[in-house]
Design an enzyme around this catalytic site. Structure first.
Site, short mmCIF file in Angstrom:
data_model
loop_
_atom_site.label_atom_id
_atom_site.label_comp_id
_atom_site.label_asym_id
_atom_site.label_seq_id
_atom_site.Cartn_x
_atom_site.Cartn_y
_atom_site.Cartn_z
N ARG A 50 -12.96 19.57 99.53
CA ARG A 50 -13.58 20.35 100.38
C ARG A 50 -13.60 21.74 99.53
NH1 ARG A 50 -10.12 23.61 100.62
NH2 ARG A 50 -11.51 24.81 101.95
N ALA A 52 -16.88 24.74 98.50
CA ALA A 52 -18.18 24.73 97.72
C ALA A 52 -17.94 24.45 96.41
CB ALA A 52 -18.88 25.79 98.21
N ARG A 93 -22.81 16.23 101.54
CA ARG A 93 -22.51 17.76 102.62
C ARG A 93 -23.95 18.53 102.50
NH1 ARG A 93 -17.02 19.06 103.36
NH2 ARG A 93 -17.84 20.45 105.27
N GLN A 196 -7.43 24.37 107.85
CA GLN A 196 -7.43 24.68 106.57
C GLN A 196 -6.38 25.83 106.20
OE1 GLN A 196 -10.48 24.15 108.24
NE2 GLN A 196 -11.80 23.08 106.88
N ASP A 237 -20.00 29.34 101.58
CA ASP A 237 -20.57 27.85 101.22
C ASP A 237 -22.19 28.03 100.48
OD1 ASP A 237 -18.98 25.18 101.97
OD2 ASP A 237 -18.19 27.04 102.83
N ASN A 247 -20.49 30.34 105.90
CA ASN A 247 -19.03 30.10 105.65
C ASN A 247 -18.48 29.23 106.79
OD1 ASN A 247 -16.73 30.45 103.70
ND2 ASN A 247 -16.09 31.62 105.24
#
Length: 346
Positions: A50, A52, A93, A196, A237, A247
């Site tokens: 994960r 971007a 995604r 995260q 992202d 984001n």
């Protein structure tokens, strides 16, 4: 190139891609082998990998695997034979524009009809990977230059080596600022629902010997109110042509809190994250993931039975709430007019 980070999320093996399974961190360090484009797409969708930039890099290697399989099946028309694999990668995604940027760049190699297609595609994927690391180090330098010695910083989600080709975007700035000028404090918020910040950012910083304090996301405004944070530093992202930035969910709330408390807000993203075809944030697709990711924590349900959930995993921060956008090509502080577009096209 010297390393100031101890972690890598991707490792190309020549015939397959190894991905560090970020769902298992920090409790376990487990590598997943991807031998096909389908394996790679599933790993992206399921958040084995994960961030971007890392998603884009993984997808580029996925194209190499797709081409190899297509050539074995249908050597005469291998570009057409890999179409389904490319579509699967593209749909993995929806928000991270680096995915589409990397796939488009790999498609250009296919369209150029090289004499040795596999070698050309592999070289292109490796270049995407290496260029990202170089860009991250440059952004680290540019961003750190803006942060005074002894500043307190807060970051959101994970934007380090695990989310990129190495070193990191926002976390790269923090790494550079820490090693160069020194910071008074580094805070990471937990970043629900995938945690995260707690699982990945804290793990990276501890591994690099950078002291980090974890906070609940809701504690961030209080931290600012008490004067402990001078900069909030986040990744992206997708950045629209007007500077609006998608984001991880919760970024917009942090930007609003920064505006209320006079705290500077920095977005750090490579030029591959900037989508000049997207005029503004209202055109950025926002991924919604399964409600179970909110209702459950690991294998344990934490919400009351019968409760539902809405789980958007990104939000959009308007450009007027962003003090500076740092890219490897330079910085933007004025988002009016052609600010972002001029940086990319200049």
């Amino acid at each position: 190139m010297p390393r100031n980070d101890t972690v890598r999320a991707l490792d190309w093996q020549g015939d397959h891609l190894k991905l560090l399974d970020q769902r298992r961190l920090p409790a376990e360090t487990v590598w997943l082998d991807c031998h096909s484009a389908a394996d790679t797409a599933d790993a992206i969708r399921d958040m084995v990998v994960r961030g971007a930039p890392a998603i884009g890099i993984a997808a580029a290697y996925g194209v190499v695997l797709a081409a190899r399989a297509a050539m074995a099946r249908r050597p005469a028309d291998w570009p057409a034979a890999m179409a389904a694999d490319l579509a699967r990668l593209r749909s993995a995604r929806p928000t991270a524009v680096n995915l589409f940027w990397a796939l488009d760049r790999m498609q250009q190699v296919v369209d150029s009809d090289p004499a040795d297609p596999l070698a050309a595609l592999e070289a292109a994927a490796v270049a995407i990977h290496e260029d990202d690391l170089t860009a991250n180090r440059r952004m680290g330098e540019l961003g750190a230059h803006l942060i005074p010695a002894g500043a307190g910083v807060l970051t959101h989600c994970n934007t380090g080596s695990l989310a990129t080709g190495g070193y990191g975007t926002a976390l790269g700035v923090i790494r550079s600022a820490w090693s160069g000028k020194g910071l008074s404090a580094v805070y990471a918020d937990e970043t629900r629902p995938w945690l995260q910040g707690a699982r990945l950012t804290a793990w990276e910083l501890v591994a690099d010997g950078i002291p980090v304090r974890l906070i609940a996301e809701g504690a961030a405004p209080l931290l600012m109110q008490r004067g402990r944070v001078d900069w909030v530093i986040v990744g992206a992202d997708r950045v629209a042509a007007n500077g609006d930035t998608a984001n991880k969910i919760g970024t917009y709330a942090l930007a609003l809190a920064c505006k209320a408390h006079g705290v500077k807000f920095m977005v750090v993203a490579p030029s591959s994250t900037i989508d000049l075809d997207c005029p503004g944030g209202d055109r950025i697709p926002i991924e919604e993931r399964p409600p179970e990711e909110l209702l459950w924590l690991g294998d344990r349900r934490v919400a009351a039975e019968g409760a539902g959930a809405w789980n958007p995993v990104f939000d959009v921060t308007p450009a007027e709430l962003i003090d500076v956008l740092v890219t490897e090509r330079g910085v933007v502080t004025d988002f009016g007019g052609a600010g972002v577009r001029a940086l990319i096209n200049g």
